[in-house]
Design an enzyme around this catalytic site. Structure first.
Site, mmCIF file in Angstrom:
data_model
loop_
_atom_site.group_PDB
_atom_site.id
_atom_site.type_symbol
_atom_site.label_atom_id
_atom_site.label_comp_id
_atom_site.label_asym_id
_atom_site.label_seq_id
_atom_site.Cartn_x
_atom_site.Cartn_y
_atom_site.Cartn_z
ATOM 1 N N LYS A 146 0.843 -1.190 0.000
ATOM 2 C CA LYS A 146 0.000 0.000 0.000
ATOM 3 C C LYS A 146 0.884 1.248 0.000
ATOM 4 O O LYS A 146 1.906 1.299 0.707
ATOM 5 C CB LYS A 146 -0.894 -0.034 1.237
ATOM 6 C CG LYS A 146 -1.959 1.043 1.314
ATOM 7 C CD LYS A 146 -2.890 0.772 2.495
ATOM 8 C CE LYS A 146 -3.985 1.800 2.633
ATOM 9 N NZ LYS A 146 -4.934 1.470 3.726
ATOM 10 N N SER A 192 -9.850 1.978 2.397
ATOM 11 C CA SER A 192 -8.598 2.598 1.951
ATOM 12 C C SER A 192 -7.603 1.629 1.320
ATOM 13 O O SER A 192 -6.820 2.020 0.472
ATOM 14 C CB SER A 192 -7.934 3.357 3.101
ATOM 15 O OG SER A 192 -7.292 2.502 4.006
ATOM 16 N N SER A 225 -10.106 -1.217 7.008
ATOM 17 C CA SER A 225 -9.557 -1.054 5.661
ATOM 18 C C SER A 225 -8.690 -2.194 5.155
ATOM 19 O O SER A 225 -8.207 -2.131 4.027
ATOM 20 C CB SER A 225 -8.779 0.261 5.565
ATOM 21 O OG SER A 225 -9.655 1.350 5.690
#
Length: 467
Positions: free
Chosen positions: A83, A156, A180
């Site tokens: 990420k 997210s 998330s």
């Protein structure tokens, strides 16, 4: 002979075995995945940044070591992605925020460094919402659910969920503050682990809310999540909030025979006001686990309504702290969602915040007491089917709908308990339905054992979107 049409959907356990047996090279895996990213990701938009030169160089290094029978771990030579809030030395890290587009870290996040030390190949950085909050910045298109473009791809860590589901990496890292890792895992049909808070270092990761942020793996199986967690978990001198407990072998527990394994179940919490597809998934999961020898133990989970109401306020205050150096001084570069959230955090009084902290401490204690007598608890991931993109545009404006969305995620962010999300069914519209195995603090061995056993007996996790 390996079918190149399915190579990208293999699990880490499978490609690791192929690599060690020299049936495929790290270079072949990496080139194959990079070609797939180039072909498919312009539509799915899961990557914020692809790093082909770095990936190919790391793959070549991995192959040189493999030729000498030097294997660093089961991740050696395996292409993964992280990420884009995890710092990567020499590679831009934006955290979904245009104002950070020019930021190039001088060091790796601890989790990135540990993946490198395990021999993993970094394909690139995965897209996320602005600052890991709820909404994408208006200038950044959100990742697209590979099962159906009209449906939400998750919160997210949506880039991590989409890339893993679509065969654009073999595993990924996400972060979870209120759901998330778990929500995109559920929406995209992958297996995601939110570890115990403090089990995995947050050093070198952009904060959303420090006491709620968790870094964890998103993979195609619980066995793969166990491999990735084993690589990244453990105490870190650069993050004094990491727990000092040793890192166990997350793959060692018996996943064939669950006799004596206790699964807590609070029917009122798990099944009240859930849609029929979710109810069926939970009830079928109970049947599968019972058939493997597990004992279903009735428990009473504490009320979650106050924790759900407190979560956004707790998060908003910590987000305001995290952004103090750029907000409000660069407010014009923020999207309206994150800016409004920070305003709410700045507007909360110290007395109100302290009351939230006291309630959170009490709730955490009650959660631990409820789980003391069991190995894991079973609950849904989301009480309804994967929502459409259109529904998500207004869902946050309706307090009851937002509370329902985070009913099974935010309370466990507040308490810091580990949770493994696994696909457990498919709805009539072809979208995945997921459940969670929740553990005691530092109970990752148990939740991963439950997930591995469930996935040994079912094949929901081996179904892939047709792209």
């Amino acid at each position: 002979m390996i079918d190149s049409n399915e190579l990208h959907f293999l699990e880490i356990t499978e490609v690791s075995s192929l690599l060690s047996q020299r049936q495929v090279s790290a270079m072949e895996l990496t080139e194959h995945t990079l070609r797939r990213i180039e072909r498919i990701d312009p539509t799915l938009k899961s990557y914020a940044l692809v790093t082909p030169e770095l990936a190919l160089a790391q793959a070549a290094d991995a192959d040189r070591m493999l030729a000498k029978h030097q294997v660093l771990s089961q991740l050696h030579g395996v292409p993964i992605a992280v990420k884009d809030l995890c710092f990567t030395k020499g590679v831009a890290t934006a955290s979904g925020m245009p104002l950070h587009r020019g930021f190039v870290p001088a060091f790796d996040a601890t989790v990135v460094r540990r993946l490198r030390e395990a021999g993993a190949v970094l394909l690139g950085k995965l897209q996320l919402t602005e600052g890991a909050f709820a909404d994408h910045h208006p200038a950044i298109p959100p990742p697209v659910n590979p099962w159906h473009a009209d449906h939400w791809s998750g919160a997210s860590s949506s880039g991590s969920g989409v890339a893993t589901a679509a065969g654009l990496c073999y595993g990924s890292l996400g972060s979870d503050t209120g759901g998330s890792i778990r929500l995109p895992s559920a929406a995209d049909g992958v297996t995601g682990l939110k570890p115990t808070w403090g089990r995995v270092s947050r050093h070198g990761c952009f904060e959303l809310a420090a006491s709620l942020d968790h870094i964890g793996p998103m993979c195609r199986s619980a066995a793969d999540a166990a491999i990735m967690l084993g690589a990244i978990a453990g105490v870190d001198a650069d993050d004094p909030t990491t727990l000092s407990a040793g890192v166990p072998d997350y793959q060692a527990a018996d996943d064939r025979d669950l006799r004596g394994f206790r699964i807590g179940f609070d029917e009122g919490y798990a099944l009240a006001d859930v849609e029929p597809d979710v109810r069926r998934a939970v009830e079928d999961t109970l049947r599968v686990m019972r058939s493997l020898g597990a004992v279903i133990v009735p428990i009473t989970f504490p009320r979650v309504d106050v924790a759900i109401a407190d979560w956004p306020l707790n998060c908003a205050v910590e987000t305001a702290v995290a952004h103090a150096t750029t907000f409000p001084s660069r407010r014009a570069e923020y999207g309206p969602g994150l800016a409004g959230f920070i305003d709410a955090g700045n507007g909360l009084s110290g007395l109100e915040y302290q009351r939230i902290l006291l309630r959170r401490r009490e709730f955490t204690g009650r959660v631990q007491r409820a789980l003391d007598a069991v190995d894991v608890m079973l609950i849904p991931a989301i009480p309804f089917g994967v929502p459409t993109v259109q529904r998500m545009q207004t869902l946050g404006q309706v307090a009851a709908e937002l509370a329902a969305l985070i009913r099974y995620t935010a309370p466990l962010s507040m308490s810091g308990n580990p949770s493994l999300t696994v696909p457990a069914a498919f709805a009539a519209n072809g979208l995945p339905v997921a459940v969670q195995f929740v553990g005691q603090h530092l109970g990752e061995v148990a939740v991963l054992r439950a997930g591995r056993a469930f996935q040994r007996a079912t094949d929901w996790h081996r179904r892939h979107p047709k792209i």
